[in-house]
Scaffold this active site. Structure first.
Site, PDB file in Angstrom:
ATOM      1  N   ASP A 239       0.849  -1.190   0.000  1.00 50.51           N
ATOM      2  CA  ASP A 239       0.000   0.000   0.000  1.00 50.51           C
ATOM      3  C   ASP A 239       0.883   1.239   0.000  1.00 50.51           C
ATOM      4  OD1 ASP A 239      -2.615   1.256   0.098  1.00 50.51           O
ATOM      5  OD2 ASP A 239      -2.062   1.906   2.112  1.00 50.51           O
TER       6      ASP A 239
ATOM      7  N   GLU B  37       0.773   5.775   0.483  1.00 53.42           N
ATOM      8  CA  GLU B  37       0.056   7.015   0.760  1.00 53.42           C
ATOM      9  C   GLU B  37       0.684   8.097  -0.104  1.00 53.42           C
ATOM     10  OE1 GLU B  37      -2.651   7.135   2.419  1.00 53.42           O
ATOM     11  OE2 GLU B  37      -2.508   5.090   3.193  1.00 53.42           O
TER      12      GLU B  37
ATOM     13  N   GLU C  92      -6.399  18.456   2.033  1.00 54.88           N
ATOM     14  CA  GLU C  92      -7.327  17.354   1.768  1.00 54.88           C
ATOM     15  C   GLU C  92      -6.639  16.004   1.934  1.00 54.88           C
ATOM     16  OE1 GLU C  92     -10.646  17.435   1.283  1.00 54.88           O
ATOM     17  OE2 GLU C  92     -10.373  19.536   1.835  1.00 54.88           O
TER      18      GLU C  92
ATOM     19  N   HIS D   6      -5.626   6.718   7.380  1.00 54.36           N
ATOM     20  CA  HIS D   6      -4.933   5.802   6.489  1.00 54.36           C
ATOM     21  C   HIS D   6      -3.446   5.773   6.844  1.00 54.36           C
ATOM     22  CE1 HIS D   6      -8.014   5.637   2.985  1.00 54.36           C
ATOM     23  NE2 HIS D   6      -8.620   5.890   4.129  1.00 54.36           N
TER      24      HIS D   6
END
EC number: 2.7.7.7
Length: 229
Positions: free
Chosen positions: A10, A12, A55, A156
């Site tokens: 994963d 970010e 954001e 996250h």
């Protein structure tokens, strides 16, 4: 029989589109061999050389200030590529992560580096859509479906989410095999933490039901990653 090595991965990022100048800020990857979590993982925060949009910050809670002293992608690229080499990548919404990773690799301008291919990935989002038509397919929704504890996922995080995805992937593919024995041997390499483990000898072709002790060890490993990430 040869071993099946899979990497649950994963990332970010600072935004949704690398073509608009967005960059990767965190990579988390966990090794699985023959559906056994080995305990070995790759984790790194990365300085994106740009600001952090609010954001994006609201999603992962990683600030530009925090990333200022973190390594640039080119300094960790070789270690990352070595970790995932010759393995199938398990990713939730694979096109997103592959797009960003290939963009980062393209910025290196190194002709010897091959881009990552979607053909060498398993997309758990696609799997879930096929298995459960009309349902919700977010990582949180799949954790709920398979009773994977995601109570610590307030924001996250690449390594945290990879750990949760590993649990979901095992459930999607029918269950885990055998067990592992943890041996803590942390090594710091370019701000990466790699933990070595000793995998017990197992019968590769037989899927076995885990014992209570094995389930507890498995839970302790996942909890350890969630705490450290």
């Amino acid at each position: 029989m040869s071993s099946l090595r899979e990497i649950i991965l994963d990332t970010e990022t600072t935004g949704l589109d690398p073509q608009q100048g967005h960059r990767i800020i965190e990579i988390g990857a966990i090794e699985m061999v023959n559906k056994v979590l080995t305990g070995k993982h790759f984790h790194c925060y990365i300085n994106p050389e740009r600001d952090m949009p609010f954001e994006a910050y609201k999603i992962h809670g990683i600030s530009g200030e925090f990333l200022k002293d973190k390594p640039l992608f080119h300094t960790i690229a070789n270690d990352f590529l070595k970790f995932i080499a010759d393995s199938t990548l398990i990713i939730h919404n694979a096109p997103f992560d592959i797009k960003f990773l290939n963009h980062e690799l393209s910025l290196l301008k190194r002709t010897e580096i091959k881009f990552l291919e979607l053909t060498n990935t398993i997309d758990t989002l696609v799997m879930a859509r096929s298995m459960f038509p009309g349902a919700r397919y977010s990582l949180d929704a799949l954790c709920k479906r398979f009773k994977v504890d995601n109570s610590g996922r307030q924001l996250h995080g690449a390594l945290k989410d990879a750990a949760l995805l590993a649990e979901v992937y095992v459930a999607l593919t029918g269950g885990r095999q055998s067990t592992f024995k943890m041996i803590d041997k942390p090594n710091e390499i370019n701000n990466l933490t790699v933990k070595c483990i000793e995998v017990q000898k197992i019968k590769r072709s037989i899927v076995v039901k885990p014992t209570k002790e094995e389930l507890q060890k498995h839970k302790e490993f996942i909890d350890k990653i969630l705490i450290q990430a």
